[in-house]
Design a protein around this motif. Structure first.
Motif, PDB file in Angstrom:
ATOM      1  N   MET A   1     -52.740  99.102 -64.448  1.00  0.00           N
ATOM      2  CA  MET A   1     -53.991  98.918 -63.699  1.00  0.00           C
ATOM      3  C   MET A   1     -54.377  97.440 -63.523  1.00  0.00           C
ATOM      4  O   MET A   1     -54.779  97.034 -62.423  1.00  0.00           O
ATOM      5  CB  MET A   1     -55.116  99.720 -64.355  1.00  0.00           C
ATOM      6  N   PRO A   2     -54.255  96.588 -64.556  1.00  0.00           N
ATOM      7  CA  PRO A   2     -54.540  95.163 -64.326  1.00  0.00           C
ATOM      8  C   PRO A   2     -53.583  94.522 -63.325  1.00  0.00           C
ATOM      9  O   PRO A   2     -54.009  93.749 -62.458  1.00  0.00           O
ATOM     10  CB  PRO A   2     -54.372  94.539 -65.723  1.00  0.00           C
ATOM     11  N   LEU A   3     -52.281  94.848 -63.434  1.00  0.00           N
ATOM     12  CA  LEU A   3     -51.306  94.244 -62.525  1.00  0.00           C
ATOM     13  C   LEU A   3     -51.481  94.752 -61.090  1.00  0.00           C
ATOM     14  O   LEU A   3     -51.322  93.992 -60.127  1.00  0.00           O
ATOM     15  CB  LEU A   3     -49.884  94.525 -63.019  1.00  0.00           C
ATOM     16  N   LEU A   4     -51.805  96.040 -60.955  1.00  0.00           N
ATOM     17  CA  LEU A   4     -52.115  96.569 -59.621  1.00  0.00           C
ATOM     18  C   LEU A   4     -53.322  95.842 -59.026  1.00  0.00           C
ATOM     19  O   LEU A   4     -53.330  95.489 -57.834  1.00  0.00           O
ATOM     20  CB  LEU A   4     -52.414  98.066 -59.695  1.00  0.00           C
ATOM     21  N   ALA A   5     -54.346  95.630 -59.844  1.00  0.00           N
ATOM     22  CA  ALA A   5     -55.548  94.942 -59.370  1.00  0.00           C
ATOM     23  C   ALA A   5     -55.209  93.537 -58.886  1.00  0.00           C
ATOM     24  O   ALA A   5     -55.628  93.117 -57.798  1.00  0.00           O
ATOM     25  CB  ALA A   5     -56.587  94.877 -60.495  1.00  0.00           C
TER      26      ALA A   5
ATOM     27  N   LEU B   1     -53.153  93.667 -55.602  1.00  0.00           N
ATOM     28  CA  LEU B   1     -53.961  94.032 -54.433  1.00  0.00           C
ATOM     29  C   LEU B   1     -54.865  92.884 -53.987  1.00  0.00           C
ATOM     30  O   LEU B   1     -55.104  92.709 -52.787  1.00  0.00           O
ATOM     31  CB  LEU B   1     -54.789  95.283 -54.738  1.00  0.00           C
ATOM     32  N   THR B   2     -55.373  92.117 -54.944  1.00  0.00           N
ATOM     33  CA  THR B   2     -56.203  90.962 -54.555  1.00  0.00           C
ATOM     34  C   THR B   2     -55.368  89.942 -53.791  1.00  0.00           C
ATOM     35  O   THR B   2     -55.870  89.291 -52.864  1.00  0.00           O
ATOM     36  CB  THR B   2     -56.842  90.281 -55.786  1.00  0.00           C
ATOM     37  N   TRP B   3     -54.095  89.805 -54.169  1.00  0.00           N
ATOM     38  CA  TRP B   3     -53.199  88.898 -53.427  1.00  0.00           C
ATOM     39  C   TRP B   3     -52.838  89.490 -52.074  1.00  0.00           C
ATOM     40  O   TRP B   3     -52.884  88.799 -51.056  1.00  0.00           O
ATOM     41  CB  TRP B   3     -51.923  88.650 -54.225  1.00  0.00           C
ATOM     42  N   ALA B   4     -52.463  90.780 -52.064  1.00  0.00           N
ATOM     43  CA  ALA B   4     -52.004  91.419 -50.827  1.00  0.00           C
ATOM     44  C   ALA B   4     -53.087  91.409 -49.743  1.00  0.00           C
ATOM     45  O   ALA B   4     -52.787  91.233 -48.557  1.00  0.00           O
ATOM     46  CB  ALA B   4     -51.561  92.848 -51.117  1.00  0.00           C
ATOM     47  N   PHE B   5     -54.347  91.595 -50.162  1.00  0.00           N
ATOM     48  CA  PHE B   5     -55.450  91.643 -49.193  1.00  0.00           C
ATOM     49  C   PHE B   5     -56.173  90.305 -49.075  1.00  0.00           C
ATOM     50  O   PHE B   5     -57.175  90.214 -48.364  1.00  0.00           O
ATOM     51  CB  PHE B   5     -56.454  92.732 -49.587  1.00  0.00           C
ATOM     52  N   ALA B   6     -55.667  89.296 -49.784  1.00  0.00           N
ATOM     53  CA  ALA B   6     -56.274  87.957 -49.748  1.00  0.00           C
ATOM     54  C   ALA B   6     -57.785  88.020 -49.963  1.00  0.00           C
ATOM     55  O   ALA B   6     -58.573  87.457 -49.188  1.00  0.00           O
ATOM     56  CB  ALA B   6     -55.947  87.267 -48.427  1.00  0.00           C
ATOM     57  N   LEU B   7     -58.189  88.728 -51.015  1.00  0.00           N
ATOM     58  CA  LEU B   7     -59.612  88.902 -51.271  1.00  0.00           C
ATOM     59  C   LEU B   7     -60.278  87.579 -51.641  1.00  0.00           C
ATOM     60  O   LEU B   7     -59.687  86.759 -52.349  1.00  0.00           O
ATOM     61  CB  LEU B   7     -59.826  89.891 -52.429  1.00  0.00           C
ATOM     62  N   PRO B   8     -61.500  87.368 -51.176  1.00  0.00           N
ATOM     63  CA  PRO B   8     -62.245  86.195 -51.637  1.00  0.00           C
ATOM     64  C   PRO B   8     -62.469  86.269 -53.151  1.00  0.00           C
ATOM     65  O   PRO B   8     -62.439  87.352 -53.739  1.00  0.00           O
ATOM     66  CB  PRO B   8     -63.575  86.286 -50.874  1.00  0.00           C
ATOM     67  N   LYS B   9     -62.698  85.118 -53.749  1.00  0.00           N
ATOM     68  CA  LYS B   9     -62.756  85.016 -55.213  1.00  0.00           C
ATOM     69  C   LYS B   9     -63.734  85.997 -55.842  1.00  0.00           C
ATOM     70  O   LYS B   9     -63.426  86.644 -56.848  1.00  0.00           O
ATOM     71  CB  LYS B   9     -63.122  83.580 -55.605  1.00  0.00           C
ATOM     72  N   GLU B  10     -64.914  86.150 -55.256  1.00  0.00           N
ATOM     73  CA  GLU B  10     -65.936  87.025 -55.842  1.00  0.00           C
ATOM     74  C   GLU B  10     -65.450  88.470 -55.930  1.00  0.00           C
ATOM     75  O   GLU B  10     -65.617  89.136 -56.959  1.00  0.00           O
ATOM     76  CB  GLU B  10     -67.224  86.959 -55.018  1.00  0.00           C
TER      77      GLU B  10
END
Length: 306
Positions: free
Chosen positions: A79-83, A86-95
């Motif tokens: 679950m941590p590695l998936l999280a 996914l933040t990298w894959a979707f280029a999520l903003p830092k917040e």
């Protein structure tokens, strides 16, 4: 009263969804409740969990350590590695990335036990995994958040550890003591605990969503997509891990649900307490609280029918 509690338990996904929608469309319905109330509410849920635990549940950890170890390792790696992925894959903003990582690093949620029961999975194993991952959370959750998000923000690992002790461990211990010394009272309230937990987590969702309604409307679809993928991948990988290790089907079901359903209320609480400078960090936990109840109910229905 029993019928009302059964109704709440059966329709918990729908109830959480309706309250989240209300809080989003009419924030005033919950915004009057300050975010400081989240911690006592989560403490109340954990107290209820303590009431439901018994020495037999802890014996499960000792009687099948291999299965519990598999569950905890999968929980705190997949679950941590998936999280993070996914933040990298979707280029999520830092917040938003902080919030997703917080969800991924939290232990299994208590709702997983209810869903496992409904799905005819190994309930004893589910309870044992929830208890074990919750007890490990004060050490592993801050450490994992520091490892995965420490490059983005300063992470107060000691403060986070103490928050989890206060919000999770201490209420569970109080619940265990209440069960030990007030068994009559415990037996009387036990039938109402699932409904109580559903109502409280629904309130937590309402509070978080109402206080962040404008931000959620701005970044809503992106967050929903990440949260849904995170949950569904966790459910799938948990089941696959069980199959690869030749576990019996009920154990695979328990492992799948335990891994896929995080204690997202705790994630929202930690975001409020330790990442107040990043308000959007509370959003993924709130969305996960809504979604995993829906997906959990669907999984229980599909597995039970198959």
């Amino acid at each position: 009263m029993k019928r009302i509690c059964d109704f709440i338990g059966r329709w918990m996904g729908v109830i959480v969804l309706v309250v989240a929608a209300l809080a989003l469309v009419v924030p005033a319905s919950f915004v009057w409740i300050d975010t400081w109330a989240i911690n006592p509410m989560l403490g109340a849920i954990m107290f209820g969990m303590g009431l439901t635990l018994s020495p037999a549940d802890f014996k499960i950890v000792l009687s099948c350590p291999k299965d519990i170890l598999i569950g905890c390792l999968t929980q705190f790696t997949v679950m941590p590695l998936l999280a993070l992925g996914l933040t990298w894959a979707f280029a999520l903003p830092k917040e938003l990335a902080i919030g997703v990582i917080l969800v991924g690093c939290c232990p299994g949620g208590t709702a997983s036990n209810v869903i496992t029961y409904l799905a005819k999975g190994d309930l004893a194993l589910s309870v044992g995994m929830t208890a074990a991952s919750t007890l490990l959370a004060p050490l592993l959750t801050p450490l994992l958040v520091w490892l995965l998000a420490g490059t983005m923000v300063d992470v107060d690992t000691l403060g986070m550890l103490m928050s989890i002790v206060y919000v999770v461990i201490a209420p569970i211990v109080c619940g265990l003591l209440c069960q030990r010394f007030l068994p009559g009272l415990t037996r009387r309230v036990m039938p109402y605990l699932p409904a109580f937990s559903t109502i409280v987590i629904t309130m937590v969702v309402g509070i978080v969503v109402s206080h962040n309604a404008a931000r959620l409307l701005t970044a809503g679809l992106l967050v929903v997509a990440v949260v849904v993928l995170h949950n569904l991948l966790g459910l799938s990988i948990g089941f696959i891990v069980g199959r690869l290790l030749h576990l019996q089907r009920p154990k695979c079901v328990a492992l799948s649900i335990e891994v896929g359903m995080q204690n997202s209320g705790l994630a929202s609480s930690l975001a409020v307490l330790h990442f107040a400078a990043y308000p959007l960090a509370t959003i993924p936990g709130a969305v996960f609280s809504v979604w995993h109840n829906i997906s959990g109910a669907l999984v229980a229905h599909l597995v039970k029918k198959s």
